[in-house]
Design a protein around this motif. Sequence first.
Motif, mmCIF file in Angstrom:
data_model
loop_
_atom_site.group_PDB
_atom_site.id
_atom_site.type_symbol
_atom_site.label_atom_id
_atom_site.label_comp_id
_atom_site.label_asym_id
_atom_site.label_seq_id
_atom_site.Cartn_x
_atom_site.Cartn_y
_atom_site.Cartn_z
ATOM 1 N N VAL A 91 43.893 47.566 23.915
ATOM 2 C CA VAL A 91 45.213 48.392 23.637
ATOM 3 C C VAL A 91 44.868 49.190 22.290
ATOM 4 N N LEU A 92 44.628 48.753 21.334
ATOM 5 C CA LEU A 92 44.603 49.270 20.257
ATOM 6 C C LEU A 92 43.346 50.240 19.954
ATOM 7 N N ALA A 93 42.119 49.647 20.693
ATOM 8 C CA ALA A 93 40.924 50.667 20.557
ATOM 9 C C ALA A 93 40.135 50.396 21.664
ATOM 10 N N PRO A 94 40.600 50.991 22.833
ATOM 11 C CA PRO A 94 40.035 50.930 24.178
ATOM 12 C C PRO A 94 38.803 51.912 24.194
ATOM 13 N N LEU A 95 38.039 51.692 25.201
ATOM 14 C CA LEU A 95 36.894 52.876 25.366
ATOM 15 C C LEU A 95 37.679 54.026 26.253
ATOM 16 N N THR A 96 37.084 55.295 25.714
ATOM 17 C CA THR A 96 37.467 56.526 26.573
ATOM 18 C C THR A 96 36.314 57.194 26.782
ATOM 19 N N GLU A 97 36.195 58.103 27.618
ATOM 20 C CA GLU A 97 35.201 59.070 27.951
ATOM 21 C C GLU A 97 34.439 59.642 26.742
ATOM 22 N N ALA A 152 31.601 55.296 34.593
ATOM 23 C CA ALA A 152 32.883 55.081 35.353
ATOM 24 C C ALA A 152 33.064 54.010 35.760
ATOM 25 N N GLU A 153 32.116 53.117 35.915
ATOM 26 C CA GLU A 153 32.203 51.582 36.215
ATOM 27 C C GLU A 153 32.861 50.735 34.999
ATOM 28 N N ILE A 154 32.195 51.151 33.649
ATOM 29 C CA ILE A 154 32.597 50.743 32.623
ATOM 30 C C ILE A 154 34.011 50.674 32.175
ATOM 31 N N LEU A 155 34.496 52.188 32.475
ATOM 32 C CA LEU A 155 35.832 52.364 32.211
ATOM 33 C C LEU A 155 36.714 51.628 33.470
ATOM 34 N N GLU A 156 36.407 51.577 34.499
ATOM 35 C CA GLU A 156 37.069 50.892 35.506
ATOM 36 C C GLU A 156 37.320 49.407 35.230
ATOM 37 N N ASP A 157 36.035 48.538 34.645
ATOM 38 C CA ASP A 157 36.145 47.366 34.132
ATOM 39 C C ASP A 157 37.336 47.169 33.168
ATOM 40 N N GLN A 158 37.239 48.206 32.418
ATOM 41 C CA GLN A 158 38.099 48.228 31.439
ATOM 42 C C GLN A 158 39.613 48.170 31.690
ATOM 43 N N GLN A 159 39.844 48.959 32.614
ATOM 44 C CA GLN A 159 41.220 49.164 33.331
ATOM 45 C C GLN A 159 41.634 47.628 33.766
ATOM 46 N N ARG A 160 40.743 47.150 34.476
ATOM 47 C CA ARG A 160 40.855 45.607 35.101
ATOM 48 C C ARG A 160 41.257 44.588 34.230
ATOM 49 N N GLY A 161 40.515 44.733 32.985
ATOM 50 C CA GLY A 161 40.606 44.018 31.839
ATOM 51 C C GLY A 161 41.986 44.146 31.248
ATOM 52 N N LEU A 162 42.398 45.357 31.209
ATOM 53 C CA LEU A 162 43.706 45.738 30.565
ATOM 54 C C LEU A 162 44.833 45.161 31.414
ATOM 55 N N ARG A 163 44.769 45.228 32.765
ATOM 56 C CA ARG A 163 45.740 44.890 33.644
ATOM 57 C C ARG A 163 45.864 43.342 33.554
ATOM 58 N N GLN A 164 44.620 42.694 33.431
ATOM 59 C CA GLN A 164 44.533 41.332 33.279
ATOM 60 C C GLN A 164 45.174 40.867 31.937
ATOM 61 N N PHE A 165 45.002 41.356 30.942
ATOM 62 C CA PHE A 165 45.509 41.137 29.778
ATOM 63 C C PHE A 165 46.870 41.232 29.568
ATOM 64 N N LYS A 166 47.506 42.397 30.013
ATOM 65 C CA LYS A 166 48.999 42.476 30.277
ATOM 66 C C LYS A 166 49.607 41.188 30.959
ATOM 67 N N SER A 167 49.018 40.953 32.297
ATOM 68 C CA SER A 167 49.585 40.081 33.103
ATOM 69 C C SER A 167 49.459 38.508 32.285
ATOM 70 N N ASN A 168 48.383 38.191 31.446
ATOM 71 C CA ASN A 168 48.345 36.858 31.104
ATOM 72 C C ASN A 168 49.007 36.796 29.678
ATOM 73 N N ASN A 169 49.659 37.849 29.209
ATOM 74 C CA ASN A 169 50.185 37.706 27.674
ATOM 75 C C ASN A 169 51.715 38.335 27.841
ATOM 76 N N THR A 170 52.324 38.003 28.812
ATOM 77 C CA THR A 170 53.675 38.733 28.702
ATOM 78 C C THR A 170 54.567 38.455 27.701
ATOM 79 N N TYR A 171 54.523 37.009 27.116
ATOM 80 C CA TYR A 171 55.367 36.587 26.235
ATOM 81 C C TYR A 171 55.383 37.229 24.643
ATOM 82 N N TYR A 172 54.155 37.972 24.656
ATOM 83 C CA TYR A 172 53.977 38.615 23.191
ATOM 84 C C TYR A 172 54.680 39.907 22.937
#
Length: 322
Positions: free
Chosen positions: A56-62, A147-167
């Motif tokens: 969230v604070l420092a994600p990879l970008t193009e 493109a694959e690296i950035l897609e992996d990050q998007q998957r990681g972001l979705r999983q991060f949000k799903s696993n930490n809804t209470y924060y």
Amino acid sequence: MKNRKIHLQLVLMFIVAFALAVILTEGTRYFGKSYYESNSFDAEATEYMDQLARNVLAPLTEEDFEKVLAVTPDEITRYRLYYGSLAEQIQNIKDQYASDIDGAEDEDVLKALKQERDAKIADIQKNFDDDDYVKQKIVVIKQRAVAEILEDQQRGLRQFKSNNTYYAYDFYNAKKEEHFTKGEIDKAAVYEKELTPNELPNVTRYINLNEYEQVGYLDKTYTIEKDLSEVSGKITIPKSMLAKSGLGNDLKAFTIAKFVYYCIVLLGIVCLILAIKVVKVGRKSFLIENGLRNRLDRLPVDVQIALTAFVAYITSLFISSM
């Protein structure tokens, strides 16, 4: 009768020793601490902050991959010679098509095979003649990997949000003038932590494109560092979100374990008092000789006062950390 007293004292002193072992091994984990000060929760909160920074604070970008997409002379040489010298590669192509061409009985098939072979040979020849031609190929390969690296990050972001809804969190990056917020940050919370500038470590990633490019042309590791020195804010766990998290079971288990350990310690104190005050052992007791026996007999009141104070202290720690 004498043996029964000795056996009783042995049992009492064993309980005292066990309580002392509990204090030494578990004291720093449970005594005087709430669940949110425990080592297990601290590890979870630290992991959450690390993942929050990365996702969230420092994600990879193009833009972070601009230097990665630049092609060096060494990369051109590696690509050019990956399958051998010019002569070796041309001979390899000829060998691949030799049996098919020799066995072709149809003129159209024969012509198509020769055209395909000659096109590959021409491509190899151009790889050795034109640096820009090779450079364009490498850039395309790198772009696919990025493109694959950035897609992996998007998957990681979705999983991060799903696993930490209470924060809940609220952070501001003064350097980039970016604001990040989630949840009810101002609501009553069971846990909160504030972070000031320079408290968050920079996010460093080591990217090896070879993990995403299947052939192996790109055998190089790149370092991408994201500056978080001017990021400040806080994270909380609102009380309203506690029931929706998996922390409820952990909190219950921690409270039960702490209660059990406090009971063991209090039982040990009671047994120590009994061993000193109640059990009367003969002069030849293997634990108490005359000198020690006399000294203990002279200090019962002081011992009781000290032990009572210690019991009160342990009880207050338990109550305050609930």
